[in-house]
Write an enzyme that holds these catalytic residues in place. Structure first.
Site, mmCIF file in Angstrom:
data_model
loop_
_atom_site.group_PDB
_atom_site.id
_atom_site.type_symbol
_atom_site.label_atom_id
_atom_site.label_comp_id
_atom_site.label_asym_id
_atom_site.label_seq_id
_atom_site.Cartn_x
_atom_site.Cartn_y
_atom_site.Cartn_z
ATOM 1 N N ASP A 188 -18.624 53.469 -48.723
ATOM 2 C CA ASP A 188 -17.278 53.092 -49.157
ATOM 3 C C ASP A 188 -16.361 54.299 -49.314
ATOM 4 O OD1 ASP A 188 -17.862 50.460 -49.135
ATOM 5 O OD2 ASP A 188 -17.500 50.076 -51.260
ATOM 6 N N ASP A 229 22.717 50.076 -21.435
ATOM 7 C CA ASP A 229 21.269 49.955 -21.631
ATOM 8 C C ASP A 229 20.947 48.900 -22.677
ATOM 9 O OD1 ASP A 229 20.549 51.920 -19.779
ATOM 10 O OD2 ASP A 229 20.911 53.518 -21.227
ATOM 11 N N GLY A 263 7.719 47.977 -20.029
ATOM 12 C CA GLY A 263 7.040 46.945 -19.265
ATOM 13 C C GLY A 263 7.198 47.126 -17.768
ATOM 14 N N MET A 264 8.206 47.893 -17.350
ATOM 15 C CA MET A 264 8.422 48.154 -15.925
ATOM 16 C C MET A 264 7.443 49.183 -15.374
ATOM 17 S SD MET A 264 10.862 46.382 -14.571
ATOM 18 C CE MET A 264 11.390 47.384 -13.176
#
Length: 510
Positions: free
Chosen positions: A36, A296, A431-432
């Protein structure tokens, strides 16, 4: 208590340890079984600390269980008192010590007799509170302890400083960009002609807690840690506090206006031209206003986003996306269930739906259902986004080593607006990358994973269908795969072939 392999907020003792290790010359004793004590490694790695984390694990083993824990715990406290000479030793209970039903307060009383340091027991219920709630409670407990101690010794001076001053309360080790935010908040207050009285707990000293009442007001940048302390100081000394998180242009302006109002209540002659300051910072320091009007950002108008995180960052990010960037927030959520009412009030009118949960599977299912163009959440949502081929910008804890940058990256104040604008734009446009890399070669084309976040998958893809799927640009491939599987499920088709793909395409009108 529940068994979980993926948690947004850790157990209560982690919150106590975060507060204790944030202070200077404070040592924490954790009564727990071996294993722990991972907090020490976690803090040293993420915060890149050069010194050892001031936490000692008083190990619960079979010998302790046979003889009892008191001797071991008391010995560890007195040993650390002699070795480290701390101002304060705080003993934190854990789930294990709670299960054993040990009288830790008695252990503290015994150890106090032989220790020069102050020794206290963290007053948190491990079955009812999580890491964040325990942090808030522990900080308030320590502040209350030293304020009462100063009163008994007649060392408490409540006279205000001659010039406007503030305490910043809630800057914490392992907090999301807390160190950077602290630096930006100091700059902001200095610009307003306000001196910093104390910053707690990060880098603060418990011996200086008695100086807290000297400040004109308290600034609480995060709701998760510091509010209980601010309310205690308000009750005890009638100290006002500002709890508007200066995240985003509009909320930073609101925070400044509230600060000015508080100061003018003390000194009506305060004549700082804050209107010109806000205008200058908005137009020349922060680029967020310019960015929101640029082509943009206009390309992002109307795109769907999902926001999830702690109450402070998720609520602030929701308002930034909706009000300042014109991005549609399809769902905004938080795992801070204890602050659900405040969160709903803050995001009301800025999102389509609200999700309050600490179950990551519900968050994953919500994201899969909405299919946003981007996610703004924790590292958990980042992993969910990877599975769904949806980009994610991290805006809240729980975090990863990459969220502890060496460079200056605040999320609060005017400089923070620049960081947020970069994060938003990059989260939507990255994403491109898959598409561009596949066009120009050199891309590591990975086999597409299922869009269902359930471990049960009842579809098989033929080699021809998989090959066709790989030819689809990466930034839309995931959505096409999901639509195809949805069509197959509706048609009770188990194997997806080229024909099924084309039929699914026609069914959605693509």
């Amino acid at each position: 208590m529940k068994l979980a392999y993926w948690m947004y907020a850790g157990p209560a003792h982690i919150g106590t340890l975060r507060v204790a290790s944030s202070f200077k010359n404070v040592h924490a004793i954790m009564h727990a079984p071996l294993g722990d004590d991972y907090f020490n490694v976690m803090r040293s790695m993420l915060e890149r600390e050069r010194d050892f984390t001031p936490v000692t694990a008083s190990i619960v083993d079979r010998h302790v269980l046979a003889r009892g824990s008191q001797e071991r715990v008391v010995e560890n406290i007195t040993r650390k008192d002699k070795e480290e000479n701390p101002d304060l030793i705080i003993l934190t209970p854990t789930c294990t010590s709670s299960i054993l039903q040990e009288d830790l307060q008695n252990f503290v009383n015994r150890a106090s007799l032989d220790s020069k340091s102050d020794v206290i027991l963290a007053d948190v219920n491990h079955y009812r509170v999580n890491e964040l709630q325990a942090s808030d409670r522990t900080l308030e407990q320590i502040v209350r302890f030293y304020i009462e101690k100063a009163k008994l010794k007649n060392e408490l001076n409540t006279q205000k400083t001659d010039k406007p001053s503030a305490n910043i309360i809630g800057i914490l080790t392992l907090g999301f960009h807390n160190q950077h935010d602290s630096r930006e908040l100091k700059r902001l207050l200095t610009d307003l002609g306000i001196t910093i009285n104390e910053i707690l707990p990060e880098g603060g000293s418990v011996t200086n807690i008695k100086k807290l009442p000297n400040a004109w007001f308290n600034l609480i940048p995060y709701r998760e840690v510091g509010l209980m302390t601010a309310k205690y100081l308000q009750t005890e000394f009638d100290m006002p506090y500002v709890a508007v998180t200066p995240m985003g242009l509009l909320e930073t302006e609101n925070c400044i206006r509230e600060i000015v109002t508080v100061i003018k209540n003390y000194d009506s002659s305060y004549d700082f031209d804050f209107e010109s300051y806000i205008d200058t910072q908005t137009r020349f320091i922060s680029q967020a206003a310019w960015f929101s009007r640029s082509i943009d950002c206009q390309d992002l108008t109307g795109k769907k986003a999902v926001v999830f995180g702690d109450a402070t960052h998720a609520a602030s990010m929701t308002k930034i996306l909706s009000r300042e960037m014109g991005i549609r927030v399809s769902c905004s959520g938080t795992y801070c269930k204890h602050d659900a009412d405040w969160f709903r009030e803050q995001v009301d009118g800025f999102c389509d739906e609200v999700l309050i949960t600490d179950d990551h599977t519900q968050v994953a299912d919500m994201i899969a259902r909405i299919e946003p163009a981007a996610i703004f959440g924790t590292q958990m949502e980042r992993h969910i986004g990877k599975r769904l081929d949806i980009p994610c910008g991290v805006i809240s804890a729980p975090v990863h080593i990459q969220n502890f940058p060496l460079g200056f990256r605040p999320f609060l104040g005017y400089e923070g607006t620049n960081q947020i604008s970069d994060l938003v734009y990059n989260s939507f446009t990255l994403g491109m990358e898959d598409h561009l890399l596949e066009i120009f070669g050199g891309h590591d084309t990975k086999e597409v994973i299922t869009k269902s976040l359930s471990t049960d998958s009842d579809f098989e893809w033929s080699p021809e269908a998989l090959s066709e799927l790989q030819r689809i640009p990466g930034f839309v491939r995931g959505k096409i795969k999901r639509n195809t599987e949805k069509f197959a499920r509706e048609q009770n088709v188990k194997t997806i072939t080229l024909e099924v793909m084309f039929a699914a395409k026609e069914a959605v009108g693509a």
